[in-house]
Structure formats: C-alpha cells, structure tokens
Scaffold this active site. Sequence first.
Site, short mmCIF file in Angstrom:
data_model
loop_
_atom_site.label_atom_id
_atom_site.label_comp_id
_atom_site.label_asym_id
_atom_site.label_seq_id
_atom_site.Cartn_x
_atom_site.Cartn_y
_atom_site.Cartn_z
N LYS A 9 -9.04 13.16 4.91
CA LYS A 9 -8.12 12.02 4.86
C LYS A 9 -7.12 12.18 6.00
O LYS A 9 -7.09 13.21 6.67
CB LYS A 9 -7.41 11.91 3.51
CG LYS A 9 -6.75 13.18 3.04
CD LYS A 9 -6.19 13.01 1.63
CE LYS A 9 -7.27 13.00 0.59
NZ LYS A 9 -7.32 11.81 -0.23
N ARG A 10 -6.34 11.15 6.22
CA ARG A 10 -5.29 11.21 7.23
C ARG A 10 -4.41 12.43 6.98
O ARG A 10 -4.08 12.75 5.85
CB ARG A 10 -4.48 9.92 7.16
CG ARG A 10 -3.37 9.76 8.15
CD ARG A 10 -2.92 8.30 8.19
NE ARG A 10 -2.68 7.75 6.87
CZ ARG A 10 -1.49 7.70 6.26
NH1 ARG A 10 -0.43 8.21 6.87
NH2 ARG A 10 -1.35 7.15 5.09
N HIS A 18 0.80 -1.22 0.00
CA HIS A 18 0.00 0.00 0.00
C HIS A 18 0.83 1.27 0.00
O HIS A 18 0.27 2.36 0.12
CB HIS A 18 -0.91 0.03 1.23
CG HIS A 18 -2.09 -0.87 1.15
ND1 HIS A 18 -3.25 -0.54 0.48
CD2 HIS A 18 -2.31 -2.12 1.64
CE1 HIS A 18 -4.12 -1.53 0.57
NE2 HIS A 18 -3.57 -2.50 1.26
N LYS A 40 -15.12 7.62 -3.65
CA LYS A 40 -16.37 7.90 -2.93
C LYS A 40 -16.95 9.24 -3.35
O LYS A 40 -18.16 9.36 -3.61
CB LYS A 40 -16.10 7.88 -1.42
CG LYS A 40 -15.71 6.51 -0.89
CD LYS A 40 -15.01 6.60 0.46
CE LYS A 40 -14.35 5.26 0.80
NZ LYS A 40 -13.38 5.36 1.88
N LYS A 80 0.01 14.16 1.57
CA LYS A 80 -1.37 14.37 1.13
C LYS A 80 -1.67 15.86 0.92
O LYS A 80 -2.69 16.22 0.37
CB LYS A 80 -2.34 13.75 2.13
CG LYS A 80 -2.23 12.22 2.17
CD LYS A 80 -3.17 11.60 3.18
CE LYS A 80 -2.99 10.09 3.28
NZ LYS A 80 -3.51 9.35 2.11
#
Length: 820
Positions: A560-561, A369, A672, A566
Amino acid sequence: MTPVSKPTIPSPAPRSSRPEILAEEIIERLTYRIGKDAKVAKPHDWLTATILVVRDRIIDKWMESTRKVYATGDKRVYYLSLEFLIGRLMRDAVTNMGLMEQVRDALASLGVDVNVIAGLEPDAALGNGGLGRLAACFMESMATVEVPAYGYGIRYVHGLFRQQLADGWQVELPESWLAHGNPWEFERRESAYEIGYGGTVDVANNGEGEPRYVWKPAERVIAAAFDTPVVGWRGRRVNTLRLWSAQPIDPILLDAFNAGDHIGALRESNKAESLTRVLYPADATPAGQELRLRQEFFFSSASLQDILRRHLQQYDDFTSLPDKVAIQLNDTHPAVSVAELTRLLCDVHGMDFEQAFDIVRRTISYTNHTLLPEALETWPIPLFERLLPRHMQLIYAINAKILLEARREKNFSDTEIRAISLIDESGDRRVRMGNLAFVGSHSINGVSALHTELMKVTVFADLHKLYPNRINNKTNGITPRRWLQQCNPGLTSLIREAIGEEFMDDAEKLKPLEKFATDPSFQEKFGSVKRANKVALSNLVASRMGVKLDPSAMFDIQIKRIHEYKRQLLNIVEAVALYDQIRSHPELDWVPRVKLFAGKAAPSYHNAKLIIKLINDVARTINNDPAVRGLLKVVFVPNYNVSLAEVMVPAADLSEQISTAGMEASGTGNMKFGLNGALTIGTLDGANVEMRDNVGADNIVIFGLRADEVADARTDGHNPRAIIESSRELSQALASIAGGVFSPDDRNRYAQLIDGIYSHDWFMVAADFDAYAAAQRDVDQIWNKPSSWYAKTINNTARMGWFSSDRTIRQYADEIWRAG
C-alpha cells in the site's frame, strides 16, 4: 414544414468470435494498421494488433450502449476523480467480453502466447493507490450493473512516478506509459473546451436591473478529450472513461521564434502541457501548490462544460439537470466543481444564484475518503483569488448563504460558525475544499461504517449538525473480475469445480464454498493453488531483485502507499524484534516467514521515504545473516502498481492491514487479499470492522487499540517512553535501529524517526507493539495447524462476496444517484 427524415443507418453485422476468424483479423490489423509482416512482427506488434481486433467488438457494444441512453433518456452518472488506476486493460476487456479462450486459441494458431504479449501492456499510470483503484473498480462495476456512466479525469503523460531503489532509497523516475501511444483510446476533437485562469470579473446589466458577471481570464488553455471504453462483465454495457489533455491555444509564438527566441516561443505549449504531465506534482513549494490547483480546476471545468453540453443536446434547459444527471465527486480534488457549476449556470446560462445553487446541490454528491485534516485540501486565499477570481466571489456568496442559515435557523454559536465556514481563519486565510464539497452536495458518504460514524463526530461534526440527513455510508468494494477471476485463474477454476459458475455473475454466491472449508481434499487443492501463486511471485522477485524465496514459507505481505498511519514502521520494527528472537533462541520451532513490502512514498514525504530505506537496510542485514538460517527474509519490491498487485495478492498467506485505528477510511487491499484466501492481521479500522463481521471473528486476527481508545490516548496524553521501557523486545528493537545497527554507514540515520516514537508516538507504534507481536505469534500457531489455517482462509474467500464493488455501486445507484 415537414421535417427532413434522416436516412436509416444499418448496424454492423455481429462479428464472429471463432478463433480462426479472430486470427485472420489479427493478421489483417498487423498488416494494414501496423504495417508489419507476420514473419517479422515483434511481441508488441502482436499485442497492438490483438487489442485492435478486440476493440472493434467492444466498439459495437459501446455504440449500442450510447444509443440506448439517448433513446430511453436514462439518468447518467458522472464520476469525477483525479485518479483512475486502471492498470492493464487487455486481459480485463477480453475476459469481460467472454473472448479469452478464443483469443488464446487464435494467437496460439499464429505461434503467439497471449500471456507473453499481455504482459507487455504498460500500466496506465493514472493513480496513486486505493482511491484511484477504487475509481477503476467502480467504472467496471457501473458498466457491469448497467448504470450509464462517464468517468472524468486527467490524461497524465507520465502520471505517478516509476519507483526505483538506489542503495535502498526511493528514486522517482518518469513513468512513460504513453511513450508508444495507447491503442485503447479515441481522441474526440469535437469535445474541446477553453479553460481560463486569472484575469478580472466585470459587471454588466442584463437589462432587467440584475447584474451579470463576466469573467475575463488572463490565461486560457484547451482541454481536449480522449475516450477509453470500459467494458462490463459479459459485455452487458460499455461506458466511457473520458480523460482530458491540455493543449495551448497558440502552440508556438512565431514572432518570438523568428526573433531567435526558440525556447521562449514554446512557453505557451510548455505551460499547457505541464498541467497534464504529472500526477500529484510535489506541493511543498508555492509553484507546486499552484500547479495542483490548476490541475483540479482544469479537469473539473472541462468535465462540467462537457456535461452541460451533452444535457442541452437532449433537453431544453437545466431545470431537469438533477433528474437526468448525477455528479459524484471522488474526494476533495474536484470540489471546485461546486463553484464552477454555479458559475456556468449563472454567468454562462443566465440563471439567478439561488436557482443555480439549488440545482448544483441536487446534482452533486461527494465521497469523503479521509479523516486526516491535512488531506482535506485547503488553498491560500491569495492563490485562489488570483487564479479563480470569479469562483472566489461565488464561494463567498455560498458561504454567506450557509452561515446566515446556520445562525438564523439553527442558532449556531460563533465556534460552530467558524467550524462550518468555507473560509478557515485560524491562521492564513484559506478556502476549505472539504466544506465546499459538503455544502454543495445533497449526499456526503463515507466508505466504511466506522469511517462514516467518525465523520459525524470529527471533521464534519458541525456540518452534520447543520445538515443531519446528508451523511451516509457506502462501504467500498472491489471488482471480483479483476481481483479473483483474472489475477487468480487457478483459484477461480477450483471454485467453479466445487460450486458451479453462479459466483462469476454474483460474488455473494461464493457462500456455498463454506461447506468445503474443512474438506481435506479441497484444502489440499486450495493449498496447491496458493503454492503455485507463491512460486510465481518468487520467480518475479528472483528475476527483479536476485532474492531467492522459499514458497513453503509464510508469505506475509503489506502492499500500500507508504504512510506513517499505515504503519509499515510497526511491521518492520516487529521484524527486527523477531530477528533478535530467532538468533537468541535457535532451539525454538520458528515458522519460516517472508515479509514482503511494496508501495510508493510521496516525493516530499521525508519520513515515508526514510521508512523505505529502513526496510531495505533491515532486509540487507537479515537476509545476509547465516544465524537466521533462512527462517526470516525481508523484501521490498519496487515500483508497486496494479500489475504487481495482481501477482502479490494471490500469493499472500498473511495480509497486513495494521493502520492506526480511526485513520484508514476503508482500505480495499484488505478485500483483495481476503477474496484470494489470505488471513488478515489487522486493527479494527476502516472496512476491517465489516470484514470481521462478514468472515467471522475466528477467521481474522484483530489486535490493538480501537479508534476511541486512540482518540482517548491522544487527548489524555499517553506515555510512550514508559510503554517502550516496559517492553523488552520493543526497547531492544528500537535501540538497535536508532543506534545504527542496520545503518553502519550512518549511525544517526534513524535516530529522529525513532525519537518520534519515544516523544509522542502519534501513530501508536509503541502503544500497539506488544499486541501486534502477540498477534503474530498467534498467526504462527494457526500456521502450524494446516487444516485450521486452510479452514480460515477458505472461509475468507467464501465470505468476501459482499465486498464486491457491484454491491457498492448498486447502493450508490439506488440511494444517492437514483440511476440505473
């Protein structure tokens, strides 16, 4: 001798799903299982009673599914994951069983609102982010496509922390989701296994001249099983999520207690319970690292012992294990399973090493991942050898086998040998868990096309050279039941009205919705559904945070985390630049915009926590500045979890998927949002690449450096200072943040964070800023043409069916597991 025939046990009669029967059963459970009269029952009592009634119907399907596997001998899949972010289960289970309307009517007849009590169910705090939610989606899809499967994980008492904000800073509190029990689970007393740590390894002779190794652990705990049924769509199949709880062998040391050491008498209980108390204990200290390794071995060993026990119930030996069992490792957390399964086959069941390792490799497969080297776990050899001495021996044996093969058969150089070794000797010697998972598996898959190709040339380049046919791609997916039908019933009803119900069984049947993308009447209805979802989110934000939002504004969401790659930092820096422009140019026609953030930072991740504080500092300034005239608001919503996502995802107009290219393995939040009719602004990273290919380049806003350009910039050494100084908006935004404009109480709070952008800009915040800001203004232009906006977002919904986790699981089943 005539075998004794077992009596035939009749199956229970099918249970009625008529609302009046359900209502009677709910009252019966309320009375006899909970001990409450309906007149005094509280909402949580009604919730538990309803779950028990639904659970009975699930159990019938559960037992039927289990009997079928034993009768047919079908191959079973075992999914090992340290996280399962399953969220609330009642609505999921009721919907998948096809009972939502009946349960709603039954409760209404009793004066109870199903939405009220469903909202009381706690989120199971068993995961952190995408990896854990993926595991939950996969479990539901395996049941839906009728793959016999068990999920194995840890029954965390507190799980991931509950996040609160104190003056804008993240504060971690325990998440007590099990405080009042879990009506979905069943304790399995017969499925309990000893797990050992430390001790010595003795050598005995088996009488045939071959040595036999006997591990004698110094410490032992019991892994006790708790099962939760996982219901597939339309109740076709019910699989099992088995979570392990740690229990002491001796819960209390009576000698110590009687001697007056009342606290010390419980040390064995406390030591055992610490194993399953918290998800991801902070590993910045040696004690934290040890606890993490203990957790990983605990659940891996218990799961493997359970798998072998079940196999022997049906088959004579383990030569058939790869034909009847598929074990999937979800990232490196269960990678110790390679050594533990080898140990169990060799030391407990008497196989020789070569045969055992061959069976291990043909049984296990591994999902990677991440391309971040720090996320590919490594453990100090002194720690590993002290806790798992026999496993260290086996890792050395596996390593010798692999390195000799590479040298003799592939003529690997010393550099290549060092790269594939299970032992990292570049500094303090450490065990490489990613390499162990790779060499112990017959299949290694990435989770998006880009990620898989990058695996071959980065973290696993030399192992790919040694085993060129093992790496393959399985792009992630999401379950459309939870992420469309349940979280967005308004949109689901609208789609059903337009194209019928086929999409509910096959998400790729959403395609016919394309022809409505430019239909003015459908666009109007689509917009009404989106606005209703935005009103719901606005009400939630108002009740939790006292911030009033305008549902007619663009809802620009990044959830998100919190992690530097990110790039929540890029988002908030651009918000500061936009704030400056709005104040400087009030005459321009600015698009009203609400920037919403949510996510948790790892407790020991300083910069991530600082970014949360920055977002809140910027929010306080912007939201209270009358010069902005309500055109821009910034909100950080605390305690992000599945239930919060179920409200935020359907309300999003713009989906922020802006990770540094080459660093996000896949992403599932992007899927999503797209499925629920949001426009994506993003880099060509992870599954964004395949999203662009599926929804069309005109229906997604792509900006920034590509993965190869990021790699080139890092190699060649780009000059972020020059980039910043050439960008007026960026330099002013960074100067205001670093200078304390948003932190008047501590002018230097963000100086070091911003200095990191000036000095190295590893995550390409400066490098991508101008492109990002320009892309945001392109988004404004699209927003100002509603017919174009709705055409793009409707096409996103219509073309996201390929990203169903049902498709992903079918690919796993056909190409890796050979199951189902």
